[in-house]
Design an enzyme around this catalytic site. Sequence first.
Site, PDB file in Angstrom:
ATOM      1  N   MET A 169     -36.195 -14.607  58.911  1.00  0.00           N
ATOM      2  CA  MET A 169     -35.797 -15.310  60.123  1.00  0.00           C
ATOM      3  C   MET A 169     -35.842 -14.424  61.363  1.00  0.00           C
ATOM      4  O   MET A 169     -35.544 -14.871  62.460  1.00  0.00           O
ATOM      5  CB  MET A 169     -34.357 -15.820  59.966  1.00  0.00           C
ATOM      6  CG  MET A 169     -34.188 -16.965  59.000  1.00  0.00           C
ATOM      7  SD  MET A 169     -35.032 -18.448  59.571  1.00  0.00           S
ATOM      8  CE  MET A 169     -34.131 -18.779  61.085  1.00  0.00           C
ATOM      9  N   ARG A 170     -36.161 -13.153  61.184  1.00  0.00           N
ATOM     10  CA  ARG A 170     -36.051 -12.250  62.313  1.00  0.00           C
ATOM     11  C   ARG A 170     -36.959 -12.669  63.467  1.00  0.00           C
ATOM     12  O   ARG A 170     -36.578 -12.609  64.635  1.00  0.00           O
ATOM     13  CB  ARG A 170     -36.371 -10.820  61.884  1.00  0.00           C
ATOM     14  CG  ARG A 170     -35.844  -9.797  62.860  1.00  0.00           C
ATOM     15  CD  ARG A 170     -36.500  -8.455  62.649  1.00  0.00           C
ATOM     16  NE  ARG A 170     -36.246  -7.907  61.328  1.00  0.00           N
ATOM     17  CZ  ARG A 170     -35.237  -7.102  61.054  1.00  0.00           C
ATOM     18  NH1 ARG A 170     -34.406  -6.775  61.993  1.00  0.00           N
ATOM     19  NH2 ARG A 170     -35.078  -6.632  59.845  1.00  0.00           N
ATOM     20  N   ALA A 171     -38.161 -13.129  63.130  1.00  0.00           N
ATOM     21  CA  ALA A 171     -39.115 -13.500  64.171  1.00  0.00           C
ATOM     22  C   ALA A 171     -38.575 -14.659  65.015  1.00  0.00           C
ATOM     23  O   ALA A 171     -38.699 -14.656  66.244  1.00  0.00           O
ATOM     24  CB  ALA A 171     -40.451 -13.892  63.552  1.00  0.00           C
TER      25      ALA A 171
END
Length: 647
Positions: free
Chosen positions: A275-277
């Site tokens: 989910m970092r992006a």
Amino acid sequence: MIVGYPFSAVVGHDDLKLALLLNAVSPAIGGVLVRGEKGTAKSTVVRSLAALLPEVAVVAGCRFSCDPAAPDPSCPDGPHESGLSPQTRPARLVELPVGASEDRVAGSLDLERALTEGVKAFEPGLLAAAHRGVLYVDEVNLLHDHLVDLLLDAAAMGVAHVEREGVSVRHAARFLLVGTMNPEEGELRPQLLDRFGLAVEVRASRDPAERAEVVRRRLAFDADPAGYTGAYAGGERDLALRIAAARERLPAVTLPDDALRGITAVCAAFDVEGMRADLVMARAAVALAAWEGRDEVTPGDVRTAARLALPHRRRRDPFDDPGQGLDEERLEQALSEALSPDDDSGDDGPDDDGPGGGGAPGGEPADAPPGEGGGTGGRRPESPGAPYRTRLLAPEAVGRGGPTGRRGRTTGESGRAVGARTPDGRLRRLDLPATLAAAAPHQRGRGRTGSGLVLRREDLREALREGRESNLVLFCVDASGSMAARTRMRAVKGAVLSLLLDAYQRRDKVGLVTFRGEEATVALPPTSSVELASGRLARLATGGRTPLAAGLRRAERVLAAERLRDPRRRPLLVVVTDGRHTSGPDPVVTARRLADVASVVVDCEHGPVRLGLAGRLAAALGGTAIRLEELAADHLAAVVRDVRKVA
Ligand SMILES: [Zn+2]
């Protein structure tokens, strides 16, 4: 005082400037990775950012830059009383040199005070200095793995935790991480790549007028730095004010549902991991709206955020290289699907819970066992020579591991501390707890009165450290000619992949330099990633003339860069050539400079008349010559084991 080049005087580099400014507005974006060839003024632009950042209020006298409004409860200089008069100072840009020691980065115990006063005092390192400022790592791809881990931990947690020599210290370390690198000198480990919020590719402008302007400004600056900077003072002030205003506006900026849907749809379309992006894109889009003076994120903000946040973290096909830009068409399609009013409710539209991709196989490509990598469905390039087992292609030990060969452990001055011993000569690295422990029982007997310890030479202990050894096998291959070149390349590709398959769980790296036409290229920067290697190897060009010396020079530079990054890695140079050169200087001269590296020359000469040039080259390198057929067999292993060099 050194006058820096003004940010507002930088010509071009729009993405880089925007990425830095967005991070200045919202440090939560997570920093910038700047990739680009030498001579593109990457460092100049980065360094010029600090002057634009708002001043920070700090507790007077605190070496860890505590915020008077919210002092760090674990501050080693604390606890700070409330109501102290705050001080302001300019935001700092701290540079982390590639060769820095762990002590320098993380901080260390003040040995002098410890020994003379018996106090365990902590000396802050660069992580503390960078707190609430910018931490800049030039040539971040050359940073020692060990420092990379340190940096990642601090960047991820906003806290530096130092545990060594019997002290345990924890302090806040939140900084804007900026790294610059030249991809030709080696790629960044995937783990570190993903830690940078945004990534930009910089290259020198191809526009003659713009180039002329760059030169003109640089000359004017060098001739009179202070005067030149003065001329841009107005522009600098405007930017600084705009950053401050955007920071204030930031909390009020809203992210409408459709913009958020656009973000998750784009991330899903590019198949990014985790989910970092999504988070980075959302933060960047919000910061961009604030920077533009708006209160709401627009589709345009999302598009720009995608361009800065995705290139380095989309899931890579083995055929891609990380420097490649974003597929604009795919971006537009994903955006328009997500942003069109009704169409996304049903069939193949992005699910709101879907961008993480749930069951995607985790783990970084570099560390993933090859079995898993191969499982991504036949994407491996068309047979670069069937991988075969090279059982052991390892240069002889250079550490103190002894001549036993196999990866073993070496004990010495670097690596993990595994114990303490009485030094058998000059003391190299004091093991303080062990020394104190040795001295403690004798204090009364030695008549200790004051607060300091009574220390004798026989109390001294030094740390015994242990590190794992690893290898770097660098191929330097003649890619000139036609049919013969293809045979050579097939053999080499097979060897590279085999080595990596064999090496994946160790830490070995394999790299490839090719030479053809007028120049030499780093076709595969040293890597331990099978996927990266197979992707790069699928697209090797062959043909043209034979600049053998250029190939060797390139190899020399790659080896030098790797030595800097990890001095304990043992290099082996494998030159694949018939020894002929039809372009460039005499390779033998260059070869002699490489005589301190273990090497093998794979002789590709064939036909009725043999010149034995490869043998001559091997002699200049101080290495051994073998036949090409032997490269494609376990034979090579045996030959390499016989290569003995005294470091
Ligand atoms: Zn403090």
